[in-house]
Write an enzyme that holds these catalytic residues in place. Structure first.
Site, mmCIF file in Angstrom:
data_model
loop_
_atom_site.group_PDB
_atom_site.id
_atom_site.type_symbol
_atom_site.label_atom_id
_atom_site.label_comp_id
_atom_site.label_asym_id
_atom_site.label_seq_id
_atom_site.Cartn_x
_atom_site.Cartn_y
_atom_site.Cartn_z
ATOM 1 N N GLU A 1 29.092 28.319 34.817
ATOM 2 C CA GLU A 1 29.617 27.775 33.569
ATOM 3 C C GLU A 1 31.041 27.219 33.636
ATOM 4 O O GLU A 1 31.919 27.637 32.858
ATOM 5 C CB GLU A 1 29.526 28.823 32.460
ATOM 6 C CG GLU A 1 28.096 29.201 32.116
ATOM 7 C CD GLU A 1 27.967 30.093 30.889
ATOM 8 O OE1 GLU A 1 26.858 30.183 30.368
ATOM 9 O OE2 GLU A 1 28.996 30.685 30.474
ATOM 10 N N GLU B 1 20.291 30.604 32.218
ATOM 11 C CA GLU B 1 20.553 31.563 31.143
ATOM 12 C C GLU B 1 19.930 31.044 29.857
ATOM 13 O O GLU B 1 20.079 29.874 29.510
ATOM 14 C CB GLU B 1 22.062 31.782 30.936
ATOM 15 C CG GLU B 1 22.765 32.467 32.083
ATOM 16 C CD GLU B 1 24.224 32.756 31.786
ATOM 17 O OE1 GLU B 1 24.600 32.771 30.588
ATOM 18 O OE2 GLU B 1 25.004 32.961 32.744
#
Length: 382
Positions: A166, A290
């Site tokens: 991320e 995710e």
């Protein structure tokens, strides 16, 4: 197709997933926890947590659920060479032994870097994002990746290594600034979003260093920097072997973008995401690294895109129809699984959490972040 789950909170801490680890201290993230505790107390808490939060029994249970691959977030201090943090390589060694015993594969994901790549609590320090501005910190991250590849590259249980979790580019960077305030404002003076130009070059550099030691049958994975549309041209112009693109897609992002808490809005958003991923998949395999069942509709209150009770006090009384919640969760599980059939695999976030959703009413609905609980409550069916 990969059916995977994340082992969040085990080796990389996020306060909301096990708040009791942070009892009695001001710390909101992993950076400040050892600075707010005595060395002895810090070591005791971390060692007890790692030894008990995930064990061999969990790997057996994960395999019995029908999961085949585990994504394990690791910190930049995994090798124990960044005081005051305690290394965790011994637990990653155990994870490989357990995984291989139960025919599971492991994706190692570098979740934190010095100075943070996103300013989230899951990036190690909240409200600070300056990693990319320091070449020595960038080099250190690559050295960690290289050492992980050297240690586990020949293991049967290794699926691959994800270069960086991320990284926060411009749009998500603004979200971070709004949600996470730095404890020490001086540490945030160099805050800046990661540019795609930097990210492209970093990924190419990391790939070269990893491939020097990582066998070609092991995956190198890149995260999309929160913008799946930026990657088709990148993969057209560059040649890689056995690279996979990771995208993270959450229902709470739909809430933030649409301002709606309805099944229709979730369906529309996820259908659009599925279409966007399919376009990029023409050029590179894609996994959803995710995703989860958590949503404000089922919790009965607007969580402002997943703001947790450790960040904000939610004092409203919520009356929940359990049958209605069951229906919502099952609908949203099926919706997302249907979209993930269009990609090369998924990893649910996360396997386990340590919060009390019965006695602590403000946590109601947050157990939908846990695959273990979601399956047991019949919200999810793998």
């Amino acid at each position: 197709m990969i059916k995977g789950v994340n082992l969040g909170e085990w080796l990389v801490l996020e306060k909301w997933m096990a708040p009791q680890l942070f009892d009695g201290v001001e710390a909101e993230d992993e950076y400040y926890l050892p600075r707010d505790l005595s060395e002895t107390e810090y070591r005791t808490r971390i060692n007890m947590h790692r030894a008990n939060f995930i064990t061999e029994a969990d790997f057996l249970n994960i395999a019995s659920l029908g999961i085949d691959t585990i994504r394990i977030p690791v910190p930049y201090f995994i090798f124990g060479d960044v005081p005051p943090f305690i290394g965790a390589i011994d637990y990653l060694d155990k994870a490989f032994s357990w995984a291989e015993a139960y025919n599971l594969k492991i994706l190692i994901a570098l979740h934190t870097v010095p100075g943070s790549q996103n300013g989230f609590d899951n990036g190690g320090i909240s409200g600070v994002q300056n990693w990319a501005q320091h070449s020595d910190q960038v080099d250190f991250a690559i050295s960690v990746l290289r050492r992980l590849a050297e240690r586990y590259g020949q293991r049967v249980g290794l699926y691959g290594i994800e270069v960086l979790n991320e990284p926060s580019t411009a749009e998500m960077f603004q979200t971070m600034l709004d949600r996470y305030k730095p404890r020490d404002p001086e540490m945030a003076l160099e805050n800046a979003p990661i540019t795609f130009k930097f990210l492209y070059e970093f990924y190419k550099q990391a790939y070269i260093k990893l491939r020097e030691v990582l066998p070609l049958d092991k995956v190198v994975m890149f995260h999309d920097g929160f913008d799946i549309s930026k990657w088709a041209d990148f993969f057209k112009k560059n040649e890689f072997e056995n690279v996979v693109l990771d995208t993270h897609q959450y229902l709470m992002i739909a809430e933030m973008k649409t301002g709606e808490l309805t099944l229709d809005s979730y369906h529309q958003y996820m259908n659009e995401i599925g279409d966007a991923i399919a376009k990029v998949r023409e050029f590179v395999p894609v996994v959803v690294g995710e995703w989860t069942l958590f949503n404000s509709l089922a919790t009965g209150s607007d969580t402002k895109g997943g703001v947790s009770p450790v960040q904000q006090v939610f004092d409203q009384e919520v009356e929940i129809d359990q049958n209605n919640a069951l229906s919502i969760y099952q609908d949203l599980w099926n919706l997302q699984i249907e979209q993930w059939q269009r990609v090369d695999g998924y990893f649910f976030w996360s396997y386990k959490i340590n919060i009390d959703t019965i006695n602590d009413k403000e946590w109601f609905g947050w157990d939908s972040w846990s695959l273990e609980r979601s399956v047991n409550k019949k919200w999810a069916k793998i």
